[in-house]
Motif scaffolding. Sequence first.
Motif, short mmCIF file in Angstrom:
data_model
loop_
_atom_site.label_atom_id
_atom_site.label_comp_id
_atom_site.label_asym_id
_atom_site.label_seq_id
_atom_site.Cartn_x
_atom_site.Cartn_y
_atom_site.Cartn_z
N UNK A 206 0.82 -1.22 0.00
CA UNK A 206 0.00 0.00 0.00
C UNK A 206 0.85 1.26 0.00
N UNK A 207 0.33 2.29 -0.63
CA UNK A 207 0.91 3.62 -0.59
C UNK A 207 -0.14 4.59 -0.07
N UNK A 208 0.32 5.62 0.61
CA UNK A 208 -0.61 6.52 1.29
C UNK A 208 -0.53 7.92 0.67
N UNK A 209 -1.63 8.35 0.07
CA UNK A 209 -1.70 9.69 -0.50
C UNK A 209 -3.04 10.31 -0.15
N UNK A 210 -3.01 11.56 0.26
CA UNK A 210 -4.22 12.22 0.74
C UNK A 210 -5.33 12.20 -0.32
N UNK A 211 -4.97 12.44 -1.58
CA UNK A 211 -5.98 12.45 -2.63
C UNK A 211 -6.70 11.12 -2.74
#
Length: 389
Positions: A206-211
Amino acid sequence: MLKKWLSDASLSTVVAGFVAVLVGFTSSAAIVFSAAQALGANEAQTASWMWALGLGMGGTSLVMSLWYRQPVLTAWSTPGAAVLAVTQGITLPEATGAFMVSALLIMVAGYSGLFERWMARIPLALASALLAGVLARFTLDAVGAVGQAPVLVLCMTGAYLLGRRFFPRWAVPGVLVVGMVVAALQGQLNAAQMVWAWATPVWVSPEWRLGAMVSVALPLFIVTMASQNLPGVAAQRSAGYNTPISPVIGVTGWVTLLLAPFGGYALNLAAITAAICMGREAHADPARRYTASAAAGLFYILLGLAGASIVSLLAAFPKAMVLAVAGLALVSTIASSLSTAMKDEGHRDAALLTFLVTLSGLSMAGVGAAFWGLLVGIVALWALPARKA
């Protein structure tokens, strides 16, 4: 527990479980397939989605049905898959992170006992309009598919209309069968792509990006809770069962969290397919109907293990056929959602705006239309005077 199930099970409950799985799978597998493709999943990763979802639905349905001795049937989030399928600019690792955040929100909403009180703050009209706007894009795509393969799509539409008239429970499976037959006769089935093999789980970090959190996690959580879990609870209550809801919702959350890196994007309580297991047709004795949902769990596990074969089968179908199956399968849900959205005079304008913005496919700042539709609806609900009948 298993010994008790064997003594309580009957042919009618096993058949009911099989029918529930068949209807649930054939009515929305194409949408899940489209969601995986939209996020850039390759064939192996898509097969992993089927593996994770099949084992997740099967395991939770089997264990909770045997534990509570009540029909508890779970499903993948069909509207959630629809949200994912129209999402743009989100990579699969970013979406995986969003799946995990949504799962955590579901766990909190379930185990805290806040589910019913929290979701009550979002008017049902807005939640229904949001769902209708997301799903309507699939039906529009199905209409557009007529230009690609007119004979195929029109035959499938005819099968759907006849099915709704004479055998509504089997209408969608009938559409799928007719589509396969017509596509085969026209030479549009690519049998060379079919590979019969067991599914293998594929890990996606997983990667975490606000969008992605705003455009995927939040809409996925909302439509899963409002459009899937609420009807699922209603189905149980209307059938006379008082299964403890908070722990059940919590379990779907943590199982989703565990399976998210493999493609288990969202699990929830089933409603339509659960009704098949809760009805008199499953068993005359309500106390023994839990064996139907437990049987459904076993069938789901088998489908999950065969995920690679299912993905290769779907990949062999012509695109127009997949679009038509997905679109026709959602007609009733869209109609019901629009009816609910427009029913309340006081919420009608806000619900209509939610529907239109969501349907538009608007994307700003990397945030998808589902979020903007809900936001516009909430603002409109606050700003506009209530309609008067």
